[in-house]
Enzyme design. Structure first.
Site, PDB file in Angstrom:
ATOM      1  N   GLU A 297       0.837  -1.197   0.000  1.00 45.62           N
ATOM      2  CA  GLU A 297       0.000   0.000   0.000  1.00 45.62           C
ATOM      3  C   GLU A 297       0.879   1.258   0.000  1.00 45.62           C
ATOM      4  OE1 GLU A 297      -2.362  -0.556   3.479  1.00 45.62           O
ATOM      5  OE2 GLU A 297      -2.969  -2.556   2.826  1.00 45.62           O
TER       6      GLU A 297
ATOM      7  N   LEU B 255      -6.054  -2.300  -0.545  1.00 46.62           N
ATOM      8  CA  LEU B 255      -5.865  -2.236   0.902  1.00 46.62           C
ATOM      9  C   LEU B 255      -6.357  -3.545   1.519  1.00 46.62           C
ATOM     10  CD1 LEU B 255      -6.637   0.913   3.057  1.00 46.62           C
ATOM     11  CD2 LEU B 255      -6.578  -1.399   3.977  1.00 46.62           C
TER      12      LEU B 255
ATOM     13  N   GLU C  78      -4.216  -6.761   3.505  1.00 44.97           N
ATOM     14  CA  GLU C  78      -2.929  -7.369   3.827  1.00 44.97           C
ATOM     15  C   GLU C  78      -2.887  -8.856   3.477  1.00 44.97           C
ATOM     16  OE1 GLU C  78      -2.986  -3.502   5.577  1.00 44.97           O
ATOM     17  OE2 GLU C  78      -4.435  -5.142   5.793  1.00 44.97           O
TER      18      GLU C  78
ATOM     19  N   GLN D 208       2.424  -1.777   5.979  1.00 41.49           N
ATOM     20  CA  GLN D 208       2.735  -0.411   6.406  1.00 41.49           C
ATOM     21  C   GLN D 208       3.149  -0.301   7.867  1.00 41.49           C
ATOM     22  OE1 GLN D 208      -0.407   2.328   5.455  1.00 41.49           O
ATOM     23  NE2 GLN D 208       0.350   2.638   3.375  1.00 41.49           N
ATOM     24  N   PHE D 209       2.475  -1.014   8.741  1.00 41.56           N
ATOM     25  CA  PHE D 209       2.781  -0.982  10.168  1.00 41.56           C
ATOM     26  C   PHE D 209       2.618  -2.391  10.729  1.00 41.56           C
ATOM     27  CE2 PHE D 209       1.307   3.291   9.171  1.00 41.56           C
ATOM     28  CZ  PHE D 209       2.290   4.084   9.754  1.00 41.56           C
TER      29      PHE D 209
ATOM     30  N   TYR E  54      -0.753  -3.924  11.210  1.00 39.96           N
ATOM     31  CA  TYR E  54      -1.516  -4.174   9.989  1.00 39.96           C
ATOM     32  C   TYR E  54      -1.228  -5.558   9.407  1.00 39.96           C
ATOM     33  CZ  TYR E  54      -2.453   0.878   9.934  1.00 39.96           C
ATOM     34  OH  TYR E  54      -2.855   2.143  10.254  1.00 39.96           O
TER      35      TYR E  54
ATOM     36  N   HIS F  45      -0.132   1.681  15.515  1.00 37.39           N
ATOM     37  CA  HIS F  45       1.031   1.851  14.649  1.00 37.39           C
ATOM     38  C   HIS F  45       2.357   1.565  15.342  1.00 37.39           C
ATOM     39  CE1 HIS F  45      -2.150   4.594  13.173  1.00 37.39           C
ATOM     40  NE2 HIS F  45      -1.747   4.218  11.979  1.00 37.39           N
TER      41      HIS F  45
END
Length: 679
Positions: free
Chosen positions: A386, A415, A417, A439-440, A443, A485
């Site tokens: 992403e 979007l 995962e 991304q994190f 996620y 995050h």
């Protein structure tokens, strides 16, 4: 719905005697297991394919070299059509040596590397987990033609699933990927109206996924009766031809009866007698016999009976795999898998000795530079996730890479995962080197099934298949924290068999570990700590274009005699600061799977004290594993209990003052150092 009566039907092109033989074989195997092998407890997991079998056989006979099919636990008829050995089919269900898994996995989740024919990709026990790897194989077909210049011979990916699987995230993720990317992928849905005992109206409004998807852009749909030989053959032939001719992805839904229970243990008490009778009235075998009335069915049945009896004897003659081999193939051990992997560059010419050059660079620049170099040198490598394209990633790690290498090689994804990791698995099976980004850290949770299945693949297929990917995941605190995050939770990946886990604390180690990952043979979690990406302490000169750091080799960042501190990631500089006034060995593990227990134990035997510092939660954190190993193997060398400094068992707090209280601080680490040294 697609109706093409003007096109030639596939029925005339099929070898109906072969269809009949394979359907009878599937029936004979089911009956043997249900009436003899299950009662004798020689088969522990049995899933009858009666009712699903005829259409599956027709599908399998349409597949060819270059194709891949990803089925599920009721897909044995298709496997028989691909040419799987009957003794393997029986022996694997009995857990015997050889076969699909050498007794490691249940026999109904097949895998079949098929030289000269279509591969059956490793199936999974999880419903819906088959879809996104199938999308990855389809995307690899497109990539090889567009980027590698390979001839496009019409290869396709086929994914089989029941109607209940259409409610899973994997189905919808793969559907999004296939339609937005216009991939050569066929969704083959067998609708028997049930998910074990749950009727399909709980899965799909109106009980017809094909009708619900009629307006789904970019998807051509066939919908019909999977028990009618002529209709099933025509629709399957048309759907396969549609995808082969590069007209886009397709979905075919065939209604079929499930003539037995979900599994051998299922009595179907939730069905009425009338409903069961109505299902048997739709049995495709009598319809096939009427359709192919010119065949010598008695001769075929006798031939199949002899084949299955011989296969049973061969399967029962197989022994049980030796337990001393059951730990083989968790990781690459020198022998390549028959399918998948091998896409990374060689480690020949690399060095573990850094040659620092130029100004100090931050970890973001270091990682980006390695990705740039490996992309330039290896056309089989792809980077995706992403926002990794024009934006360059939310942490700017991939900035400029899409401009340099193009949208086919560095690209944004939907979007989802599961779709990011699942498609990476399919690509790796197809011989590419996927480098997906999550991304994190948190996620990654929707992708945990795909992560777990990827890690166990080499082991559960006894090295027949492997899917080495490099999964980049930023995580940890940065200036502030929050529950969404800022977590690390590396221990979850360490606890997932088959994954290597890298946790660099600085730019130099990030270079060496990432290059090792990209040139290795195993799936790797590459953890990029957010606080260290642009941290001044983590900056290092470029260590050289050939620099690598081997997994399982820690680094002493300071030598001392009074205490051993074992740590990693963002805690390394904090431990250095906290230990300034004492003589301590500080070990940066750099990788957690494998971890350098030898270095840690050697140090503890010298200093006689051990402190483990990590950012993750204290309970069940990886520090507990280190403490246990030290206690097990160096207990008599210790002059003090093994100690840990870690986060309390709470999510990462948001406000900086709360975060600094929760994350191991220099002050807390120093206090524990003082306590241990004075013990």
């Amino acid at each position: 719905m697609a109706e093409r009566p003007d096109q030639p039907t596939a029925a005339a092109d099929l070898d109906w005697e072969e269809v009949a033989r394979l359907v009878l074989t599937s029936r004979a195997l089911d009956e043997l297991e249900e009436t003899i092998l299950v009662p004798e407890k020689k088969v522990l997991y049995q899933f009858s394919a009666r009712g699903h079998d005829m259409a599956q056989v027709i599908l399998g006979l349409h597949l060819r070299d270059g194709d891949a099919a990803c089925g599920y636990y009721r897909s044995r008829p298709m496997l028989l059509a691909l040419g799987v050995d009957i003794a393997d089919a029986l022996g694997s269900g009995m857990g015997r040596a050889g076969g699909y898994s050498d007794g490691r996995d249940i026999g109904v989740v097949f895998n079949y590397p098929n030289p000269g024919g279509a591969h059956a990709l490793p199936m999974c026990g999880g419903v819906g987990a088959q879809y996104t790897p199938g999308a990855g194989w389809a995307q690899a077909i497109a990539y090889k033609a567009a980027v590698l210049g390979e001839a496009d011979d019409g290869a396709i990916a086929v994914v089989l699933g029941g109607d209940a699987s259409c409610a899973t995230g994997g189905f919808w993720s793969a559907l999004t990927i296939a339609t937005t990317q216009k991939l050569p992928m066929l969704f083959y849905i067998e609708d028997n109206g049930y998910g074990i005992s749950v009727t399909s109206d709980y899965q799909t409004p109106g009980r017809d996924i094909a009708a619900n998807l009629a307006s789904f852009s970019g998807l051509t749909i066939w919908n019909g009766d999977g028990t009618d030989p002529a209709q099933a053959a025509r629709m399957i032939g048309e759907a396969v031809g549609h995808v082969r001719s590069r007209q886009g992805p397709a979905l075919i839904r065939l209604t079929v009866p499930r003539l037995e229970g979900h599994s051998a243990q299922d009595t179907q008490s939730y069905k009425s007698a009338d409903e069961i009778a109505a299902e048997w009235a739709r049995d495709p075998l009598p319809k096939l016999q009427r359709f192919s009335h010119n065949l010598d069915w008695e001769r075929l049945a006798a031939s199949v009976e002899a084949d299955v009896a011989a296969a049973r004897n061969a399967a029962e003659a197989r022994g049980v795999s030796s337990p001393d081999r059951v730990t083989d193939h968790v990781f690459f051990d020198g022998a390549p898998a028959r399918v998948g992997g091998g896409a990374g560059l060689s480690l020949d010419g690399t060095t573990e000795v850094a040659s620092p050059d130029g100004q100090r660079i931050n970890m973001v620049t270091a990682i980006r530079r390695v990705l740039d170099q490996e992309l330039a040198a290896n056309p089989k490598m792809l980077v995706f996730g992403e926002d990794v394209g024009p934006k360059g990633g939310v942490h700017a790690v991939t900035l400029g890479l899409q401009d340099k290498f193009g949208r086919e090689r560095v690209f944004d994804t939907s979007l989802n995962e599961e779709g990011i990791v699942g498609r990476a698995v399919g690509m790796a099976l197809a011989g590419l080197l996927p480098v997906p980004e999550i991304q994190f850290r948190k996620y990654a949770e929707p992708a945990t099934e795909q992560i777990a299945d990827c890690g166990t693949m080499r082991w559960r297929t006894a090295n027949r298949f492997a899917a080495p990917i490099v999964l980049r995941i930023p995580g940890g605190f940065f200036k502030c924290g929050d529950p969404w995050h800022s977590q690390t939770n590396e221990v979850q990946f360490v606890h997932s068999p088959g994954w290597k886990v890298a946790v660099p604390s600085n730019a130099e180690d990030a270079v060496g570990l990432l290059r090792s990952s990209l040139r290795g043979h195993d799936p790797v979690i590459f953890f990029e700590h957010r606080a260290m990406l642009d941290d001044s302490w983590a900056r290092r000169p470029w260590p050289g274009d050939d620099f690598v750091v081997p997994f399982g080799k820690g680094k002493k960042v300071r030598e001392g005699k009074d205490l051993t501190i074992v740590t990693w990631g963002a805690m390394v500089p904090r431990c250095e600061t906290a230990a300034q006034s004492i003589s301590a060995d500080i070990i940066d593990l750099r990788t957690l799977k494998p971890w350098d227990s030898e270095m840690a134990l050697d140090s503890v035997r010298k200093t006689r004290r051990c402190l483990v510092v990590h950012e993750d939660l204290r309970t069940g954190g990886f520090g507990a594993e280190i403490a246990a190993v030290v206690a097990d193997e160096a207990f008599l060398d210790l002059d003090a209990p093994v100690a840990r400094v870690a986060m309390p068992d709470i999510p990462s707090p948001h406000h900086p003052s709360l975060l600094e209280w929760a994350v191991p601080s220099v002050e807390r680490i120093r206090a524990e150092i003082d306590r241990l040294v004075g013990f």
